[in-house]
Design a protein around this motif. Sequence first.
Motif, PDB file in Angstrom:
ATOM      1  N   THR A  41       1.789   0.445  -8.096  1.00  0.00           N
ATOM      2  CA  THR A  41       2.871   0.562  -9.075  1.00  0.00           C
ATOM      3  C   THR A  41       3.814   1.697  -8.706  1.00  0.00           C
ATOM      4  O   THR A  41       5.042   1.567  -8.807  1.00  0.00           O
ATOM      5  CB  THR A  41       2.296   0.810 -10.481  1.00  0.00           C
ATOM      6  OG1 THR A  41       1.456  -0.298 -10.845  1.00  0.00           O
ATOM      7  CG2 THR A  41       3.404   0.956 -11.514  1.00  0.00           C
ATOM      8  N   TYR A  81       5.326   9.736 -11.872  1.00  0.00           N
ATOM      9  CA  TYR A  81       4.532   8.513 -11.872  1.00  0.00           C
ATOM     10  C   TYR A  81       3.054   8.819 -11.629  1.00  0.00           C
ATOM     11  O   TYR A  81       2.171   8.206 -12.242  1.00  0.00           O
ATOM     12  CB  TYR A  81       5.047   7.537 -10.807  1.00  0.00           C
ATOM     13  CG  TYR A  81       6.501   7.158 -10.950  1.00  0.00           C
ATOM     14  CD1 TYR A  81       7.105   7.054 -12.205  1.00  0.00           C
ATOM     15  CD2 TYR A  81       7.287   6.894  -9.828  1.00  0.00           C
ATOM     16  CE1 TYR A  81       8.438   6.716 -12.332  1.00  0.00           C
ATOM     17  CE2 TYR A  81       8.629   6.540  -9.953  1.00  0.00           C
ATOM     18  CZ  TYR A  81       9.197   6.454 -11.207  1.00  0.00           C
ATOM     19  OH  TYR A  81      10.526   6.110 -11.331  1.00  0.00           O
ATOM     20  N   ASP A  99      -0.143   6.119 -13.058  1.00  0.00           N
ATOM     21  CA  ASP A  99       0.107   4.815 -12.451  1.00  0.00           C
ATOM     22  C   ASP A  99      -0.759   4.632 -11.206  1.00  0.00           C
ATOM     23  O   ASP A  99      -1.040   5.596 -10.482  1.00  0.00           O
ATOM     24  CB  ASP A  99       1.582   4.690 -12.047  1.00  0.00           C
ATOM     25  CG  ASP A  99       2.506   4.550 -13.248  1.00  0.00           C
ATOM     26  OD1 ASP A  99       2.029   4.142 -14.311  1.00  0.00           O
ATOM     27  OD2 ASP A  99       3.702   4.854 -13.106  1.00  0.00           O
TER      28      ASP A  99
END
Length: 280
Positions: A143, A134, A139
């Motif tokens: 998030t 991620y 991100d």
Amino acid sequence: MKLIIDSCSDLSLSKAQELGADVLPLTIQIDDKSYLDQFEITSEEVIQAIKDGKRPMTSQPNPDAFEKLFKKYTDQGESVIYIGFSSNLSGTFQSAVIGRDLVLEETPDADITVIDTQSASYGAGLIVERTAEYIAEGDDKETIIKKVKSDLEYIRHLFTVNDLNYLAEGGRLSKGSAFLGGLLNIKPLLHIEEGKLVPVEKHRGIKKVFKRMVELANEEGASGHGHIVHADAEKSANDLKKQLLEKTGLETIDISSIGPTISSHTGDGTIALFYFKDGK
């Protein structure tokens, strides 16, 4: 954004480096000597010590170690995420919380998030791997945290050990939950529930335990990637992998050794399987 982990996720140091994660090790004491998990002792050395009749003892990093590492990055203006070993199995996460608070006392605007995975070994390791993905995908932190907390709802641990009493003596399992079975070749099947080790079934022989693991993986919709760890039981780990690839939706499965700290509490012969449920 900086990812920080502890050594109980059982990622190798090279894998952690590949993911861009800094590792804070727990400490293992054997006789009168102390070793930093993975940095100064291997899983094989811990297992050999157990076979030699020794009882390795472990301790978590102190809050100062977390404060120093957090501060190293927040002083550079970086946001920090710590992915931690279950707070119900170790005081490591609490040390991280105190270390974070010490940084915030001095620098209130420091950005430090600590996440209790309620997981152990490569259960936490799979969460670390996804967190690194991620971050690499760019991100934002909000998030990432949302995705990680969702992942935590689906992570599954299934494992078996040679002797539940070894876990009980080490304080990682209540003595009331430990049941004897060695004389009849009874093997326990355990999982982690709310961050605690829980024996759920017992079977006669490792083949029946593996059969049940495969059944559960199918029932729970396991797919994609899984991971198996073992303590001096590589052949059994490969046997389980073969069955899972043939009979479940898991497409890839890595195998590695249980880390030194975890193996200090499980002993030799342990096999553990980790995957995400419901096709997550």
